[in-house]
Every structure is written in structure tokens, then in C-alpha cells.
Design a protein around this motif. Structure first.
Motif, PDB file in Angstrom:
ATOM      1  N   ILE A 129     -30.706 -41.972   6.695  1.00 26.05           N
ATOM      2  CA  ILE A 129     -30.327 -40.437   6.717  1.00 26.05           C
ATOM      3  C   ILE A 129     -30.146 -40.017   8.180  1.00 26.05           C
ATOM      4  N   SER A 130     -29.256 -39.454   8.539  1.00 23.44           N
ATOM      5  CA  SER A 130     -28.920 -38.788   9.895  1.00 23.44           C
ATOM      6  C   SER A 130     -28.285 -37.333   9.759  1.00 23.44           C
ATOM      7  N   LEU A 150     -33.231 -33.337  10.780  1.00 28.75           N
ATOM      8  CA  LEU A 150     -33.478 -33.373   9.064  1.00 28.75           C
ATOM      9  C   LEU A 150     -34.409 -32.541   8.854  1.00 28.75           C
ATOM     10  N   HIS A 151     -34.616 -32.079   7.704  1.00 28.34           N
ATOM     11  CA  HIS A 151     -35.448 -31.400   7.088  1.00 28.34           C
ATOM     12  C   HIS A 151     -36.240 -32.064   5.976  1.00 28.34           C
ATOM     13  N   GLU A 152     -35.794 -31.747   4.930  1.00 25.69           N
ATOM     14  CA  GLU A 152     -36.409 -32.640   3.651  1.00 25.69           C
ATOM     15  C   GLU A 152     -35.496 -33.861   3.141  1.00 25.69           C
ATOM     16  N   TYR A 153     -36.059 -34.505   2.433  1.00 27.93           N
ATOM     17  CA  TYR A 153     -35.182 -35.670   1.687  1.00 27.93           C
ATOM     18  C   TYR A 153     -36.017 -36.079   0.474  1.00 27.93           C
ATOM     19  N   HIS A 195     -38.578 -33.922  11.155  1.00 29.15           N
ATOM     20  CA  HIS A 195     -37.829 -33.118  12.059  1.00 29.15           C
ATOM     21  C   HIS A 195     -36.972 -34.104  13.157  1.00 29.15           C
ATOM     22  N   PHE A 196     -36.904 -35.417  12.946  1.00 31.27           N
ATOM     23  CA  PHE A 196     -36.357 -36.286  13.657  1.00 31.27           C
ATOM     24  C   PHE A 196     -34.749 -36.106  13.287  1.00 31.27           C
ATOM     25  N   PRO A 197     -33.869 -36.561  14.047  1.00 29.88           N
ATOM     26  CA  PRO A 197     -32.466 -36.457  13.801  1.00 29.88           C
ATOM     27  C   PRO A 197     -31.952 -37.640  12.954  1.00 29.88           C
ATOM     28  N   GLU A 198     -32.577 -38.703  12.696  1.00 29.75           N
ATOM     29  CA  GLU A 198     -32.578 -39.747  11.762  1.00 29.75           C
ATOM     30  C   GLU A 198     -33.652 -40.495  11.160  1.00 29.75           C
ATOM     31  N   ILE A 199     -33.722 -40.972   9.990  1.00 31.91           N
ATOM     32  CA  ILE A 199     -34.626 -41.718   9.505  1.00 31.91           C
ATOM     33  C   ILE A 199     -34.107 -42.962   8.747  1.00 31.91           C
ATOM     34  N   ALA A 206     -30.873 -34.949   0.629  1.00 32.60           N
ATOM     35  CA  ALA A 206     -31.221 -34.627   2.146  1.00 32.60           C
ATOM     36  C   ALA A 206     -30.808 -33.220   2.524  1.00 32.60           C
ATOM     37  N   SER A 207     -31.708 -32.483   3.279  1.00 28.43           N
ATOM     38  CA  SER A 207     -31.264 -31.335   4.067  1.00 28.43           C
ATOM     39  C   SER A 207     -31.511 -31.475   5.513  1.00 28.43           C
ATOM     40  N   ASN A 208     -30.905 -30.473   6.217  1.00 32.77           N
ATOM     41  CA  ASN A 208     -31.144 -30.124   7.602  1.00 32.77           C
ATOM     42  C   ASN A 208     -31.652 -28.884   7.767  1.00 32.77           C
ATOM     43  N   HIS A 209     -32.028 -28.365   9.012  1.00 25.20           N
ATOM     44  CA  HIS A 209     -32.151 -27.168   9.160  1.00 25.20           C
ATOM     45  C   HIS A 209     -31.441 -25.944   9.332  1.00 25.20           C
ATOM     46  N   LYS A 210     -30.054 -26.333   9.285  1.00 25.41           N
ATOM     47  CA  LYS A 210     -29.022 -25.418   8.949  1.00 25.41           C
ATOM     48  C   LYS A 210     -28.645 -25.028   7.650  1.00 25.41           C
ATOM     49  N   GLY A 211     -29.525 -25.456   6.633  1.00 22.34           N
ATOM     50  CA  GLY A 211     -29.347 -25.331   5.203  1.00 22.34           C
ATOM     51  C   GLY A 211     -28.410 -26.117   4.463  1.00 22.34           C
TER      52      GLY A 211
END
Length: 131
Positions: free
Chosen positions: A59-60, A65-68, A88-92, A114-119
Motif C-alpha cells: 500500500i502506498s 497513509l492513515h489506516e488499513y 503515517h509512512f508513505p508506504e507499507i 486503505a485510507s490516507n490523511h486527505k480522507g
């Protein structure tokens, strides 16, 4: 009078910009920053009941990132695997060992959300078969 013609010509030539299509119009869809790739198991993989199976997901996001969550369910909604996390990393890279407890001759769905901090929220799914 000549001066007005020069001014109007300059406005027409240099004052107009080419209109860009609306990013949300479907003409030029916006690029998604959030991305999921299911690396294992393969699509339509046949997994024997009781087999130890690797679930590998990448996931990137462009920023962070936020949650997955990763889950396996059958068509009746029975859940056979579930993991979730926060980062909070950009990829996992997610690697899970899963022992198949799904009854034989059953199709299941591997779900990744997966979600990021932009929603933004992205989903990916893969069908697998328990033999």
C-alpha cells in the motif's frame, strides 16, 4: 481609434487562456495518490483447507497513509481472517501468514481497504478458492 484596435487585439491574443477540462468531469480523471497492490495470493488461487498461506499486500500514498485493513470473507459474510493497522509512512508492505480454515469448495474474497490523511479511501479485492 487605432489605439483601441491595438489594445483590443492585444487583449484577444494574450488575455485568453485555453480552458482546461474539469478534473472531476471524467474527461481527464484526477490521478489517485493512494494505491493498493495485492501481491499474494494470486487471483483465483486454489488454497487447500489447512494450508499455510502468505498474504502479501503493498500500500502506498504520495504523502502518508492513515489506516488499513485486510480481511477474508465468504459470500455469506463469514470472516476467516482480519487484521488492521495505522501508520503515517508513505508506504507499507504487509505480510501475514494465514492458515486456511475456510470449508472446502468455497469461494472467498480477500478485501484490502486503505485510507490516507486527505480522507481518500481505496479498496482492492481478490477472489480465492478453498479446496
Amino acid at each position: 481609434m487605432r489605439i483601441w484596435i491595438v489594445v483590443l487585439s492585444a487583449l484577444i491574443l494574450f488575455g485568453c487562456k485555453k480552458e482546461q477540462p474539469d478534473p472531476g468531469s471524467g474527461t481527464n480523471p484526477p490521478q489517485q495518490d493512494l494505491f493498493i497492490e495485492i501481491l499474494s495470493p494470486q487471483a483465483s488461487a486454489v488454497i487447500e483447507n489447512g494450508a499455510d498461506t502468505l498474504i502479501h499486500v503493498f500500500i502506498s500514498d504520495a504523502l502518508s497513509l492513515h489506516e488499513y485493513s485486510v480481511s477474508i470473507t465468504d459470500s455469506s459474510g463469514n470472516q476467516y481472517f482480519y487484521e488492521e493497522g495505522h501508520t503515517h509512512f508513505p508506504e507499507i508492505n504487509l505480510n501475514y501468514e494465514w492458515i486456511n480454515t475456510v470449508p472446502p469448495e468455497t469461494w472467498c474474497i480477500l478485501h484490502v481497504v486503505a485510507s490516507n490523511h486527505k480522507g481518500e479511501i481505496v479498496r482492492a479485492e481478490r477472489m480465492i478458492y478453498s479446496d
